[in-house]
Design a protein around this motif. Sequence first.
Motif, mmCIF file in Angstrom:
data_model
loop_
_atom_site.group_PDB
_atom_site.id
_atom_site.type_symbol
_atom_site.label_atom_id
_atom_site.label_comp_id
_atom_site.label_asym_id
_atom_site.label_seq_id
_atom_site.Cartn_x
_atom_site.Cartn_y
_atom_site.Cartn_z
ATOM 1 N N SER A 275 0.893 -1.079 -0.054
ATOM 2 C CA SER A 275 -0.057 0.071 -0.049
ATOM 3 C C SER A 275 0.661 1.448 0.066
ATOM 4 O O SER A 275 0.519 2.349 -0.555
ATOM 5 C CB SER A 275 -0.828 0.103 1.187
ATOM 6 O OG SER A 275 -1.931 -1.148 1.458
ATOM 7 N N LEU A 276 2.001 1.101 0.622
ATOM 8 C CA LEU A 276 2.865 2.255 0.762
ATOM 9 C C LEU A 276 4.346 1.783 0.684
ATOM 10 O O LEU A 276 4.868 0.868 1.412
ATOM 11 C CB LEU A 276 2.757 2.949 1.931
ATOM 12 C CG LEU A 276 3.790 4.151 2.518
ATOM 13 C CD1 LEU A 276 3.485 5.397 1.426
ATOM 14 C CD2 LEU A 276 3.619 4.709 3.995
ATOM 15 N N TYR A 277 5.105 2.487 -0.345
ATOM 16 C CA TYR A 277 6.471 1.964 -0.565
ATOM 17 C C TYR A 277 7.285 3.296 -0.582
ATOM 18 O O TYR A 277 7.222 4.531 -1.190
ATOM 19 C CB TYR A 277 6.721 1.489 -1.955
ATOM 20 C CG TYR A 277 7.963 0.968 -2.386
ATOM 21 C CD1 TYR A 277 8.247 -0.324 -1.937
ATOM 22 C CD2 TYR A 277 8.942 1.630 -2.855
ATOM 23 C CE1 TYR A 277 9.470 -0.866 -2.395
ATOM 24 C CE2 TYR A 277 10.302 1.137 -3.161
ATOM 25 C CZ TYR A 277 10.570 -0.037 -2.933
ATOM 26 O OH TYR A 277 12.014 -0.425 -3.108
ATOM 27 N N ILE A 278 8.266 3.367 0.446
ATOM 28 C CA ILE A 278 9.059 4.452 0.752
ATOM 29 C C ILE A 278 10.520 4.183 0.354
ATOM 30 O O ILE A 278 11.118 3.345 0.758
ATOM 31 C CB ILE A 278 9.149 4.935 2.134
ATOM 32 C CG1 ILE A 278 7.739 5.373 2.538
ATOM 33 C CG2 ILE A 278 10.037 6.302 2.341
ATOM 34 C CD1 ILE A 278 7.515 5.778 4.167
ATOM 35 N N ALA A 279 11.010 4.882 -0.863
ATOM 36 C CA ALA A 279 12.097 4.526 -1.487
ATOM 37 C C ALA A 279 13.358 5.695 -0.959
ATOM 38 O O ALA A 279 13.124 6.729 -1.272
ATOM 39 C CB ALA A 279 12.187 4.439 -3.037
ATOM 40 N N CYS A 280 14.181 5.200 -0.209
ATOM 41 C CA CYS A 280 15.209 5.777 0.402
ATOM 42 C C CYS A 280 16.618 5.734 -0.189
ATOM 43 O O CYS A 280 17.306 4.836 -0.221
ATOM 44 C CB CYS A 280 15.338 6.054 1.799
ATOM 45 S SG CYS A 280 13.854 6.065 2.830
ATOM 46 N N GLY A 281 17.241 7.047 -0.817
ATOM 47 C CA GLY A 281 18.541 6.555 -1.505
ATOM 48 C C GLY A 281 18.464 5.677 -2.572
ATOM 49 O O GLY A 281 19.541 5.130 -3.010
ATOM 50 N N ILE A 282 17.327 5.475 -3.545
ATOM 51 C CA ILE A 282 17.493 4.590 -4.453
ATOM 52 C C ILE A 282 17.135 5.304 -5.735
ATOM 53 O O ILE A 282 16.081 6.138 -5.867
ATOM 54 C CB ILE A 282 15.958 3.602 -4.389
ATOM 55 C CG1 ILE A 282 16.287 2.720 -3.199
ATOM 56 C CG2 ILE A 282 15.828 2.813 -5.579
ATOM 57 C CD1 ILE A 282 15.124 1.688 -2.628
#
Length: 338
Positions: A275-282
């Motif tokens: 439902s939620l995808y948080i991409a950090c430093g990608i």
Amino acid sequence: MNIQDYKGVFTFAQQVDGQLSNVSLELLGKARELADALGTYTAAMLLGHNVKNLAQELIAYGADKVYLVDNRELEIYRTEPYTQAITTIINEIKPEIVLYGATAIGRDLAPRIAGRVHTGLTADCTKLEVAPDEQGVVCFQMTRPAFGGNLMATIACPDFRPQMATVRPGVMVKALRDDKRQGEVIPFDGKLEKNNCYVTVEEVVKHIQQKMDIQDAKILVSGGRGVGGPENFGILQELADALGGTISASRAAVDAGWQAKDRQVGQTGKTVRPSLYIACGISGAIQHLAGMEESDYIIAINKDSTAPIFNVADVGIVGDLFKIVPKLTEEVKKARAK
């Protein structure tokens, strides 16, 4: 071969220890869609021992027919008896399309069946549809990443049947379960014959993990090369904990040894649809996007404003993740404390 004799969209209903794999139900949703477009029916091929109780679940998720091969030789997956049973179904019933999950079992099984029935197989598909080709002929089209994920190839199999594809778990969407659906359960003789390809399973060793499978997670906080090292995944874990989610990673982070292989999202990892995808430093290479772009809501955090990840993000934050993520975690905790 008279291809007009082949009808129906079939799926291989993978079960392990009497439990259907999620991908089996996902494939039925797509099979139902394809069958409606072709004006035909759906069928699931259910193999095992004492698994008849699973047939109604397959019908509830979209199967019109369930071909049940119940045999003690099929209790534990082995390549040869499973190959023989499905090859017999294909040769006698003549399905137009057959879909398999791109699991360890599906990837072992599908190519052997393709070889025995003399047809093609498109592996790791990300899209299946019935559409006009370049000549305007309506046909079944299978799309998959090619050349290391740098382009998408659309493949057709016009001259042989059945048309076969494997699909990675998480790519397709399960249909809504309808326990009122009616279907037919058809006992089938797989005509198994022991030969020198049979193997004996001496022992099944199971490794139980406490971590949630990222394909089942509703919220994922994912880190890439920009996280900088394994020790920095701690701030991502804090955010995941605050949200009630779990950690995942890009291939770069996994290859660097910062996260385990089972945490990897992407073409060579797992396909996820949280439902939620948080991409950090990608950065968002196409190989990574192929594994997460169908997420319901995507937030991207990256210092590079031109990073491809922003092309698929619903919300893009340009900045230092080491400043942004802790602040985001703090705000989530405040909101949940109210």
